[in-house]
Design an enzyme around this catalytic site. Structure first.
Site, mmCIF file in Angstrom:
data_model
loop_
_atom_site.group_PDB
_atom_site.id
_atom_site.type_symbol
_atom_site.label_atom_id
_atom_site.label_comp_id
_atom_site.label_asym_id
_atom_site.label_seq_id
_atom_site.Cartn_x
_atom_site.Cartn_y
_atom_site.Cartn_z
ATOM 1 N N SER A 134 62.186 12.252 36.745
ATOM 2 C CA SER A 134 60.996 11.536 37.204
ATOM 3 C C SER A 134 60.507 12.047 38.549
ATOM 4 O O SER A 134 59.305 12.024 38.811
ATOM 5 C CB SER A 134 61.308 10.051 37.371
ATOM 6 O OG SER A 134 61.184 9.375 36.168
ATOM 7 N N HIS B 207 58.158 2.820 40.572
ATOM 8 C CA HIS B 207 58.352 4.195 40.091
ATOM 9 C C HIS B 207 57.124 5.085 40.318
ATOM 10 O O HIS B 207 57.239 6.247 40.730
ATOM 11 C CB HIS B 207 58.689 4.098 38.605
ATOM 12 C CG HIS B 207 59.177 5.359 37.978
ATOM 13 N ND1 HIS B 207 58.358 6.183 37.242
ATOM 14 C CD2 HIS B 207 60.394 5.928 37.956
ATOM 15 C CE1 HIS B 207 59.057 7.204 36.793
ATOM 16 N NE2 HIS B 207 60.304 7.082 37.210
ATOM 17 N N ASP C 270 51.796 6.507 35.364
ATOM 18 C CA ASP C 270 53.081 5.860 35.620
ATOM 19 C C ASP C 270 52.919 4.346 35.754
ATOM 20 O O ASP C 270 52.217 3.739 34.943
ATOM 21 C CB ASP C 270 53.725 6.474 36.880
ATOM 22 C CG ASP C 270 55.236 6.495 36.772
ATOM 23 O OD1 ASP C 270 55.838 5.463 37.100
ATOM 24 O OD2 ASP C 270 55.800 7.505 36.342
#
Lengths: 75, 451
Positions: free
Chosen positions: B382, B192, B152
């Site tokens: 996600s 994220h 990520d």
């Protein structure tokens, strides 16, 4: 830049890959290197210029190298 | 696919259905229809026939109409479900059966579907409860010794630890940066990837994180918050070395990927040999298959292009689960909120490389990591993907790939998922919501059968 593939014996080098594909050193992303995809098949990937990608044998590519993005937060 | 089926049984049956003082059931109306799972809890409804006034056009609904419930005019509606795999074909063929007049879609109607801007639905503690984390821990399923790669934007371990209220382990030696990316494992900016790490540790609190900031690539064509697929190719080649370095008998590696390709603009067109989205022969799809074959569990988010409230970046006109996110050898994860309802942005199948996508659903849109601010939920598929990856890592504590292959574990996850339809697989939830309690029970049986 695009991705291309090449089949070579285990332990192959980037130079060997470029030679097998008929590519000059300045057509290859040396920072990316030679990346093993499937050791059992002796299959490798490398990044090359789009011009070089057009010259490789059809079985070698070229393959798309699309942008990838995180799946969140949704907007 | 839920459907309403319009039938025209004998006039006496229609009269009984239409009579307010007579109780009728679906079984009174039809003995069954091929390929349709009839919903016997649904009370049949008499449907009046629209009739134009004298001299009117018999085929137009755009004129004054009368409605007749007379047995010789009316029909009856029953409810059922058809497998998504053959929904359109069967709906077209059913009217050839006697009594069947027509088949109509029966879409879900909801008052408040969870979408991108919705507030959090529940908290990460709710997710831990729904994942039966105490029961997992009691069985020794806590992720101890299991490497869990977060591919990520990089992990901020201090933030994860602070939010979880305990320290987390990032293995710097086995972490990896794409070329041109600086920064130390576990010390990246909160973003994220930190959310994904936090969510993965809900079910696998003792797992060892491997930090793979593949979305921070700065190669030509990249930007601050996206990467290039070629870096994911290199990342997976690195992960193969991580897997191969482990003893064969205790080997495990879980790889969580909450990213994908939103647009065909960066790709070659489907059908061209170099295409990614629809092409199993693309180098990334090959390395995904190769890594899974070697023993890795690979999970991908299904994507945020669900029909009800898709992300504005979604540019595929149809079938938005593309490329490796739809690979047959990965677990493709849809999103549900903590009420068990699919979030409106969760991409629906079929997938492009494999029809039966998504595989399963997991929780998202809950108050958790606060990676995007104190009031912002962990959202998107996600978040669902690492939640499911944590569950897989927890199971791997006692079941390395040599005892239970990635393919076998996926099958168990399919079989034990909480089915959200009545016909098994569907394109919204896949096989259903991951159900750790059922999974534990299934593993007990597998263990017993091998002793």
């Amino acid at each position: 830049m695009v991705l291309v593939t090449v089949e070579l014996p285990p332990g192959a080098t980037l130079e060997q890959a470029a030679h097998a594909l008929g590519l000059a050193e300045d057509e290859v992303d040396t920072g990316y290197g030679l990346v093993p995809l499937d050791p059992a098949r002796g299959l490798y990937a490398l990044r090359v210029t789009e011009e070089a990608g057009r010259r490789v044998p059809p079985a070698a590519g070229p393959y798309a190298d699309p942008t990838i993005e995180p799946y969140g937060p949704p907007s | 696919m839920r459907v309403l089926i319009q039938l025209r049984p004998s006039p006496d049956v229609i009269a009984a259905v239409a009579a307010p003082d007579v109780a009728t059931t679906t079984a009174d109306v039809t003995g069954g229809l091929p390929g349709v799972a009839l919903d016997h809890s649904y009370v049949p409804v008499a449907l009046p026939r629209p009739r134009p006034a004298a001299g009117g056009d018999p085929l137009s609904m755009h004129q004054p109409l009368d409605f007749s419930l007379a047995p010789e005019d009316a029909s009856v509606l029953v409810r059922g479900e058809i497998s998504d795999d053959e929904g359109a074909a069967r709906a077209a063929l059913l009217p050839a059966q006697s009594d069947v007049v027509a088949v109509y879609a029966d879409p879900v109607i909801e008052t408040s579907l969870t979408c991108g801007g919705s507030p959090p639905v529940g908290t990460w503690e709710d997710v831990a409860r729904l994942l039966a984390v105490p029961a997992l821990a009691a069985e020794g399923y806590d992720g101890a010794g299991v490497p869990l790669a977060i591919c990520d934007t990089g992990i901020n371990a201090a933030h994860v630890g602070q939010r979880l209220g305990r320290s987390c382990t990032v293995d710097g030696e086995r972490s990896w940066n794409p070329g041109g990316v600086s920064g130390e494992p576990g010390r990246f900016a909160v973003d994220h990837g930190t959310m994904c790490a936090f969510d993965a540790l809900i079910a696998a609190p003792a797992a060892t994180l491997i930090d793979i900031p593949v979305l921070l690539s700065r190669r030509q064509g990249g930007s601050a918050m996206d990467g290039l697929l070629s870096d994911a190719v290199a990342a997976f080649a690195h992960l193969r070395t991580v897997l191969d370095a482990q003893p064969a008998g205790s080997r495990s590696l879980v790889v969580s990927n909450s990213w994908g390709s939103f647009s065909p603009l960066w790709d070659l067109a489907p059908g061209q040999p170099g295409n990614y989205s629809d092409n199993a022969a693309h180098p990334f799809n090959i390395i995904v298959g190769s890594l899974e074959q070697a023993g890795a569990d690979i999970l991908f988010a299904a994507g945020n292009c669900g029909s009800e409230c898709k992300d504005r970046r979604c540019a595929f006109p149809a079938r938005p689960i593309v490329g490796a996110n739809s690979h047959p050898q990965v677990l493709s994860v849809a999103g549900v909120d903590t009420n068990g309802e699919r979030v409106g942005y969760s991409s629906q199948g079929p997938g492009r490389l494999s029809d039966r996508k998504p595989d399963i659903a997991a929780y998202t849109h809950f108050a958790g990591s606060r990676a995007f601010g104190d009031t912002e939920p962990d959202s998107g598929t996600s978040a669902a993907c690492p939640v499911a990856a944590g569950l897989v890592a927890a199971i791997r504590t006692r079941w390395p790939a040599s005892r239970l292959s990635p393919s076998q574990l996926r099958t168990l996850l399919h079989r034990t998922a909480d089915d959200r339809s009545t016909v098994g697989f569907d394109y919204d939830y896949g096989y259903g919501i991951a159900d750790p309690a059922a999974l534990i029970e299934a593993l007990r049986k597998v263990s017993g059968s091998r002793e």
